[in-house]
Design a protein around this motif. Structure first.
Motif, short mmCIF file in Angstrom:
data_model
loop_
_atom_site.label_atom_id
_atom_site.label_comp_id
_atom_site.label_asym_id
_atom_site.label_seq_id
_atom_site.Cartn_x
_atom_site.Cartn_y
_atom_site.Cartn_z
N UNK A 87 -35.82 -53.61 -23.57
CA UNK A 87 -34.81 -54.50 -22.99
C UNK A 87 -34.85 -54.42 -21.47
N UNK A 88 -34.98 -53.23 -20.91
CA UNK A 88 -35.08 -53.11 -19.46
C UNK A 88 -36.34 -53.79 -18.94
N UNK A 89 -37.45 -53.67 -19.66
CA UNK A 89 -38.68 -54.36 -19.28
C UNK A 89 -38.49 -55.87 -19.34
N UNK A 90 -37.76 -56.33 -20.32
CA UNK A 90 -37.54 -57.78 -20.41
C UNK A 90 -36.70 -58.29 -19.25
N UNK A 134 -43.15 -72.17 -7.78
CA UNK A 134 -44.16 -73.17 -8.14
C UNK A 134 -43.63 -74.25 -9.08
N UNK A 135 -42.34 -74.23 -9.41
CA UNK A 135 -41.73 -75.22 -10.32
C UNK A 135 -42.45 -75.33 -11.66
N UNK A 136 -42.90 -74.22 -12.16
CA UNK A 136 -43.57 -74.18 -13.45
C UNK A 136 -43.34 -72.81 -14.08
N UNK A 137 -43.34 -72.76 -15.39
CA UNK A 137 -43.12 -71.50 -16.10
C UNK A 137 -44.42 -71.09 -16.78
N UNK A 138 -44.80 -69.84 -16.59
CA UNK A 138 -45.95 -69.29 -17.28
C UNK A 138 -45.54 -69.03 -18.73
N UNK A 139 -46.19 -69.71 -19.65
CA UNK A 139 -45.81 -69.59 -21.05
C UNK A 139 -46.13 -68.19 -21.59
N UNK A 140 -47.20 -67.58 -21.11
CA UNK A 140 -47.53 -66.24 -21.58
C UNK A 140 -46.46 -65.22 -21.20
N UNK A 150 -43.89 -63.23 -23.72
CA UNK A 150 -43.79 -61.77 -23.72
C UNK A 150 -42.35 -61.34 -23.43
N UNK A 151 -41.68 -62.06 -22.53
CA UNK A 151 -40.30 -61.74 -22.20
C UNK A 151 -39.39 -61.91 -23.41
N UNK A 186 -37.51 -58.86 -25.53
CA UNK A 186 -36.06 -58.88 -25.72
C UNK A 186 -35.70 -58.78 -27.20
N UNK A 187 -36.34 -59.58 -28.02
CA UNK A 187 -36.04 -59.58 -29.45
C UNK A 187 -36.40 -58.24 -30.09
N UNK A 188 -37.58 -57.71 -29.77
CA UNK A 188 -37.98 -56.41 -30.34
C UNK A 188 -37.07 -55.29 -29.86
N UNK A 189 -36.63 -55.34 -28.61
CA UNK A 189 -35.71 -54.33 -28.11
C UNK A 189 -34.38 -54.35 -28.82
N UNK A 190 -33.85 -55.55 -29.03
CA UNK A 190 -32.57 -55.68 -29.72
C UNK A 190 -32.70 -55.23 -31.18
#
Length: 91
Positions: free
Chosen positions: A30-33, A47-53, A57-58, A62-66
């Motif tokens: 969770x802290x890493x996320x 850059x007005x764009x989101x890196x999908x990778x 991973x984020x 988050x889901x695995x931490x929860x």
């Protein structure tokens, strides 16, 4: 007779505790996320764009931490309930 204290028994007992096995890695995920979310937002601003990778991973961290924290808490509670039942209702 003085009783010998075996330090390894205490260490093994703590390692078997689900709060250590699942809780600490869950908190780290969770802290890493949080750090990765900050990274994704910073890159989107620049850059007005989101890196999908990175976004994938984020979300995964988050889901695995929860889920890991939930598993740790549920396992810990069920273990305590089992100990309570075995000590109070055994013949």
């Amino acid at each position: 007779k003085p009783k010998k204290i075996n330090i390894s028994e205490g260490v093994v007992k703590n390692i078997k505790n689900p709060l250590f096995l699942f809780g600490i890695p869950g908190l780290l995920m969770i802290l890493t996320s949080f750090v990765l979310v900050y990274n994704v937002i910073g890159r989107y601003d620049s850059i007005d764009s989101v890196s999908m990778g990175t976004a994938f991973v984020t979300i995964s961290a988050t889901v695995l931490g929860i889920l890991s924290l939930m598993a740790a808490i549920i396992s810990y509670i069920l273990g305590k309930q089992t100990e309570f039942i075995l000590t109070n209702y055994s013949d």
